[in-house]
Scaffold this active site. Structure first.
Site, PDB file in Angstrom:
ATOM      1  CG  MET A 101       5.557   5.798  -0.928  1.00 12.40           C
ATOM      2  SD  MET A 101       4.689   7.286  -1.060  1.00 12.40           S
ATOM      3  CE  MET A 101       4.462   7.421  -2.794  1.00 12.40           C
ATOM      4  CB  CYS A 102       9.510   3.969   2.764  1.00 17.09           C
ATOM      5  SG  CYS A 102      10.962   4.507   1.839  1.00 17.09           S
ATOM      6  N   GLY A 103       7.087   2.208   3.283  1.00 16.15           N
ATOM      7  CA  GLY A 103       6.078   1.869   4.265  1.00 16.15           C
ATOM      8  C   GLY A 103       6.740   1.890   5.622  1.00 16.15           C
ATOM      9  CG  ASN A 153       6.811   7.504   3.309  1.00 21.52           C
ATOM     10  OD1 ASN A 153       7.287   7.340   2.190  1.00 21.52           O
ATOM     11  ND2 ASN A 153       5.518   7.644   3.530  1.00 21.52           N
TER      12      ASN A 153
END
Ligand SMILES: *[C@@H]1O[C@H](CO)[C@@H](O)[C@H](O)[C@H]1NC(C)=O
Ligand SMILES: *[C@@H]1O[C@H](CO)[C@@H](O)[C@H](O)[C@H]1NC(C)=O
Ligand SMILES: *[C@@H]1O[C@H](CO)[C@@H](O)[C@H](O)[C@H]1NC(C)=O
Ligand SMILES: *[C@@H]1O[C@H](CO)[C@@H](O)[C@H](O)[C@H]1NC(C)=O
Length: 602
Positions: free
Chosen positions: A1-3, A76
């Site tokens: 998961m990324c921002g 993401n």
């Protein structure tokens, strides 16, 4: 998961990502942060892209990821299937490579629709000056947008802040959007071209309603290209057939159902094959979500930490996930079961809540002294733990008791959770958002050799059971629809609920869970699972003529039984806000759909 974050400025002005938003993004992706700025050839537009990466597989791939041609990808997401990604390969690189090789819009749509797994993305396509963005078919990853008319600035971000004075909305998971940056800069107005998700045989116009096109920030508009390009849906459509006659069996007149009755029903089922196929497809979905996981670096020494955790109430949805995870997680590795409870008021008469708890559990509980954290989900959770220990005594099951007091709830809500839930704002969003945040943090107590000891789950992957109730008619409102308008009413309700699950639940849950640098994964919303369930007739999934605790999600209960689970298979659904007793902590008179004043800051 990324921002991921993108700020597009059409006026050439230099706005920046607000500090608080950047902090929230960095919590999602603690492993690497980077910014890239691209400008149009005539400097009419300026696009700042930044990404904060949570490292999950392969080599750490810093983002934004630029290819040789100058295209930039913010990804993401996870590629669980659709095209091959080797165990040691990073999927961001794999997606970028595929997108790089596209020379037309339809090829880009082809790549995106072939991905099996959750995603939200932003892609700067240098040739032609296009900005692409969107969310997967089910909306399993968050993406928000906001447009500042005065500055001529569009912002896209995984998470925002509720105090920013900006108007944030979730990007509808209705398709993929493309912006012609040169054209937008020339006329200082924003038009999104939208490519809607569509089932085979559907065209763009019929699959996308006016309402969806209207769901854009003020000052922007969305159009469907006359060329009619669509994103082929990754799941098959819902089977809407209704039965000709309603056959009432003697089972359906039985009002006291036990696990043994379920067993008999299983033996008599016309199509035991369906139960087996559900287990197979769900097991595969879990496998894809628990394999190739990195352990936290600091674990390499101890190496006895779990890589996988489960949001765990002891109900049938989470029990099945645990039983299936047990098949695929290496035998020496523990599995963390995250069980959240909000403090109960001390009852006036000591026996009151325990009596209620006994009833809900369906069997007499051993007499324990009153504990303010013995909420219904804690009690079923403990019982569920016993079942899992029986199922596999070799496995180390970490039952994490997460106790939350009102003071801690109030403090954390204002500091963090309100920002994550935003722009959703109801009492229900508040309850679930807070309960999920504390559960996902994973800080609580586990049983040790002598009594309980503090414990914090280090697992980066959190499996949740979301999607089971929406697809298999698990909510009590489904009974209401069935009673008033029969199978047709039920099917309509289920179709509507799966359609809105992105805007109701998934974006919010993604924002809330990712705040701990962990990733939410939803096996019940795997494309193959959804396709399988969509293909079945509704009465094969739920039999609402049967009593509560059996009829809803009947197919899942049969699967639980076949997997060797006992009483958990026949627990009635209890919504998380009631099971964890968070709803009890606050004003008892508000409705779940009311706007929640507690989420508003200053
Ligand atoms: C993964 O990403 C890194 C950094 O971007 C890159 O150097 C490497 O080649 C990639 N590995 C694979 C197998 O794609
Ligand atoms: C529709 O798409 C085609 C091909 O991508 C493009 O040439 C055309 O300008 C688009 N039309 C609109 C109205 O955006
Ligand atoms: C948390 O609640 C459980 C009861 O569910 C209790 O056994 C435990 O001692 C509590 N821990 C704390 C620190 O309050
Ligand atoms: C829908 O369900 C019915 C009854 O099980 C079945 O006969 C039919 O083939 C299904 N339709 C589709 C499109 O799967």
């Amino acid at each position: 998961m990324c921002g991921i974050f993108c700020l597009l400025s059409l006026s050439g002005s230099h706005s920046e990502c607000e500090k608080t938003i950047k902090e929230h993004l960095r919590r999602r992706g603690p492993d690497s942060s980077r910014d890239v700025t691209v400008t149009g050839s005539d400097a009419r537009y300026r696009c700042s892209l930044s990404a904060h990466v949570l490292h999950m597989r392969g080599h750490l791939t810093p983002q934004p990821l630029e290819d040789d041609a100058g295209n930039v990808l913010l990804w993401n997401g996870e590629v669980f299937g659709g095209f091959p990604v080797a165990a040691e390969e990073n999927d961001t690189t794999a997606v970028s490579k595929r997108l790089s090789s596209c020379s037309s819009s339809s090829q880009i749509l082809g790549v995106l629709s072939s991905v099996r797994g959750p995603w939200g993305f932003v892609y700067y396509q240098k040739a032609g000056d296009y900005l692409w963005f969107g969310r997967d078919f089910l909306g399993r990853r968050s993406l928000l947008w906001s447009f500042d008319v005065e500055l001529g600035a569009l912002t896209l971000t995984s998470v925002a802040a509720c105090s920013s004075g900006r108007h944030w909305q979730e990007v509808p998971a209705a398709g993929v959007y493309r912006m012609d940056l040169k054209a937008a800069a020339a006329c200082s107005s924003v038009t999104f071209e939208m490519f809607p998700w569509a089932h085979r045989g559907e065209d763009a116009l019929s699959s996308c309603s006016e309402a969806t096109l209207g769901c854009v920030p003020d000052g922007c508009c969305a159009v469907i290209n006359q060329s009619g390009l669509v994103l082929p849906s990754p799941v098959c459509p819902l089977n809407k057939s209704t039965p000709l006659t309603l056959e009432i069996t003697d089972f359906e007149q039985n009002t006291h159902f036990s696990a043994q009755d379920l067993e008999r029903l299983l033996e008599r089922q016309d199509e035991p094959e369906t139960v087996k196929r559900l287990i197979d497809v769900l097991s595969e979905a879990v496998r894809r979500r628990v394999q190739c996981l990195p352990l936290r670096e600091d674990d390499s020494v101890m190496n006895d930490h779990a890589a996988v955790a489960i949001l765990f109430s002891g109900g049938v949805d989470s029990m099945i996930l645990a039983a299936l995870a047990d098949r695929h997680v290496p035998p020496h590795q523990p599995i963390d079961l995250l069980n959240v409870a909000f403090k109960l008021q001390e009852p006036k008469k000591r026996s009151e809540p325990t009596k209620k708890a006994k009833k809900q559990q369906g069997k007499p509980a051993e007499s324990r002294p009153f504990s303010p954290f013995d909420v219904p989900d804690r009690i079923t959770g403990r019982a569920g733990l016993k079942e899992l220990q029986n199922l596999n005594p070799e496995r180390s099951w970490n039952f994490v008791e997460i106790n939350v007091t009102q003071e801690e709830l109030q403090k954390t809500r204002l500091e963090r959770i309100c920002h994550l839930v935003h722009p959703l704002d109801t009492v229900l969003d508040d309850s679930i958002g807070c309960a999920v945040w504390f559960a996902a943090r994973g800080a609580g107590l586990i049983a040790g050799d002598d009594g309980q000891r503090p414990f914090t789950s280090a697992a980066k992957v959190i499996l949740t059971g979301i999607g089971a109730d929406e697809q298999l008619a698990g909510y009590s409102r489904h009974r209401v629809h069935f009673k008033t308008s029969g199978y047709e009413g039920l099917i309509q309700e289920l179709a509507m609920e799966l359609g809105r699950i992105s805007s109701r639940n998934l974006g919010r849950d993604d924002r809330v869970i990712a705040d701990h640098g962990k990733e939410a994964r939803f096996p019940y919303l795997d494309e193959d699972v959804v396709s399988f369930l969509n293909g079945l007739a509704v009465w094969d999934k739920a039999r609402l003529t049967l009593p509560r605790g059996v009829g809803e999600k009947l197919l899942l209960r049969l699967a639980a039984r076949r997997l060797g689970l006992g009483p958990a298979a026949v627990l009635p659904k209890r919504a998380m806000q009631f099971g964890s007793r968070i709803a009890k902590m606050e004003d008892g008179h508000e409705k779940a759909s009311d706007k929640c004043s507690r989420l508003l800051t200053g």
